[in-house]
Design a protein around this motif. Structure first.
Motif, PDB file in Angstrom:
ATOM      1  N   THR A  34      30.310 -34.583 -52.186  1.00 41.03           N
ATOM      2  CA  THR A  34      29.893 -35.162 -53.200  1.00 41.03           C
ATOM      3  C   THR A  34      28.524 -35.166 -52.666  1.00 41.03           C
ATOM      4  OG1 THR A  34      31.317 -36.775 -52.664  1.00 41.03           O
ATOM      5  CG2 THR A  34      29.362 -37.650 -53.417  1.00 41.03           C
ATOM      6  N   PRO A  35      27.682 -34.588 -53.901  1.00 46.97           N
ATOM      7  CA  PRO A  35      26.271 -34.047 -53.440  1.00 46.97           C
ATOM      8  C   PRO A  35      25.693 -35.611 -53.084  1.00 46.97           C
ATOM      9  CG  PRO A  35      27.105 -34.546 -56.308  1.00 46.97           C
ATOM     10  CD  PRO A  35      27.892 -35.122 -54.915  1.00 46.97           C
ATOM     11  N   THR A  36      24.545 -35.814 -52.818  1.00 44.87           N
ATOM     12  CA  THR A  36      23.941 -36.438 -51.869  1.00 44.87           C
ATOM     13  C   THR A  36      22.252 -36.552 -51.972  1.00 44.87           C
ATOM     14  OG1 THR A  36      23.437 -35.168 -49.704  1.00 44.87           O
ATOM     15  CG2 THR A  36      25.133 -36.823 -49.615  1.00 44.87           C
ATOM     16  N   ALA A  37      21.869 -37.770 -52.544  1.00 47.36           N
ATOM     17  CA  ALA A  37      20.524 -37.528 -52.782  1.00 47.36           C
ATOM     18  C   ALA A  37      19.770 -37.304 -51.863  1.00 47.36           C
ATOM     19  CB  ALA A  37      20.032 -39.156 -53.537  1.00 47.36           C
ATOM     20  N   LEU A  38      18.496 -36.494 -51.881  1.00 44.35           N
ATOM     21  CA  LEU A  38      17.521 -36.001 -50.651  1.00 44.35           C
ATOM     22  C   LEU A  38      16.491 -37.088 -50.785  1.00 44.35           C
ATOM     23  CD1 LEU A  38      16.634 -32.288 -51.581  1.00 44.35           C
ATOM     24  CD2 LEU A  38      18.653 -32.913 -50.046  1.00 44.35           C
ATOM     25  N   LYS A  39      16.457 -37.786 -49.470  1.00 41.07           N
ATOM     26  CA  LYS A  39      15.614 -38.381 -49.091  1.00 41.07           C
ATOM     27  C   LYS A  39      13.818 -38.085 -49.056  1.00 41.07           C
ATOM     28  CE  LYS A  39      15.583 -40.136 -45.139  1.00 41.07           C
ATOM     29  NZ  LYS A  39      16.484 -41.113 -44.218  1.00 41.07           N
ATOM     30  N   PRO A  40      13.195 -38.504 -50.055  1.00 41.69           N
ATOM     31  CA  PRO A  40      11.366 -37.862 -50.266  1.00 41.69           C
ATOM     32  C   PRO A  40      11.388 -37.836 -48.632  1.00 41.69           C
ATOM     33  CG  PRO A  40      11.962 -40.325 -50.386  1.00 41.69           C
ATOM     34  CD  PRO A  40      13.235 -39.780 -50.601  1.00 41.69           C
ATOM     35  N   SER A  41      10.714 -36.658 -48.718  1.00 45.72           N
ATOM     36  CA  SER A  41      10.088 -36.461 -47.308  1.00 45.72           C
ATOM     37  C   SER A  41       8.377 -37.710 -47.040  1.00 45.72           C
ATOM     38  CB  SER A  41       8.920 -35.080 -46.577  1.00 45.72           C
ATOM     39  OG  SER A  41       8.517 -34.807 -46.155  1.00 45.72           O
ATOM     40  N   ALA A  42       8.222 -38.043 -45.993  1.00 50.33           N
ATOM     41  CA  ALA A  42       6.723 -38.671 -45.385  1.00 50.33           C
ATOM     42  C   ALA A  42       5.841 -38.035 -44.462  1.00 50.33           C
ATOM     43  CB  ALA A  42       7.807 -39.663 -44.547  1.00 50.33           C
ATOM     44  N   HIS A  43       5.810 -36.675 -44.628  1.00 48.35           N
ATOM     45  CA  HIS A  43       5.522 -35.461 -44.113  1.00 48.35           C
ATOM     46  C   HIS A  43       4.024 -35.880 -44.658  1.00 48.35           C
ATOM     47  CE1 HIS A  43       3.965 -31.626 -42.969  1.00 48.35           C
ATOM     48  NE2 HIS A  43       3.221 -32.561 -43.074  1.00 48.35           N
TER      49      HIS A  43
END
Length: 98
Positions: free
Chosen positions: A3-12
């Motif tokens: 199942t594909p997972t959504a990538l969490k946006p970076s907080a960099h």
């Protein structure tokens, strides 16, 4: 089948590049065996944690052990940490037991 997972946006982006690099260096210096790529992930997740903590008024959030390493490295950069918390709209001092 996976199942594909959504990538969490970076907080960099929440820190200037130089500040981010200093926090990554501190995580590596104070924790033997932590490679740079993992230290970058730790600091990024610590930034996500601080951002969430500034928005979670009235709730006590607790980071995972790896994220706690990054959180404490951020706290040691006091001025940068204070600015990060202020930009998030709330004071986010570390609780005494942290």
């Amino acid at each position: 089948m996976t199942t594909p997972t959504a990538l969490k946006p970076s907080a960099h982006h929440l820190l200037a590049e130089e500040g981010f690099a200093r926090v990554v260096h501190l995580v590596q210096r104070d924790n033997d065996g932590v490679e740079e790529a993992f230290a970058v992930r730790i600091v990024d997740e610590a930034l996500n944690f601080v951002a969430a903590a500034t928005r979670a008024t009235g709730r006590h959030l607790r980071p995972s052990k790896p994220v706690d390493l990054g959180w404490h490295a951020l706290i040691l950069h006091t001025a940068m940490y204070r600015e990060l918390c202020t930009e998030g709209g709330s004071a986010c001092a570390a609780p005494p037991e942290a």
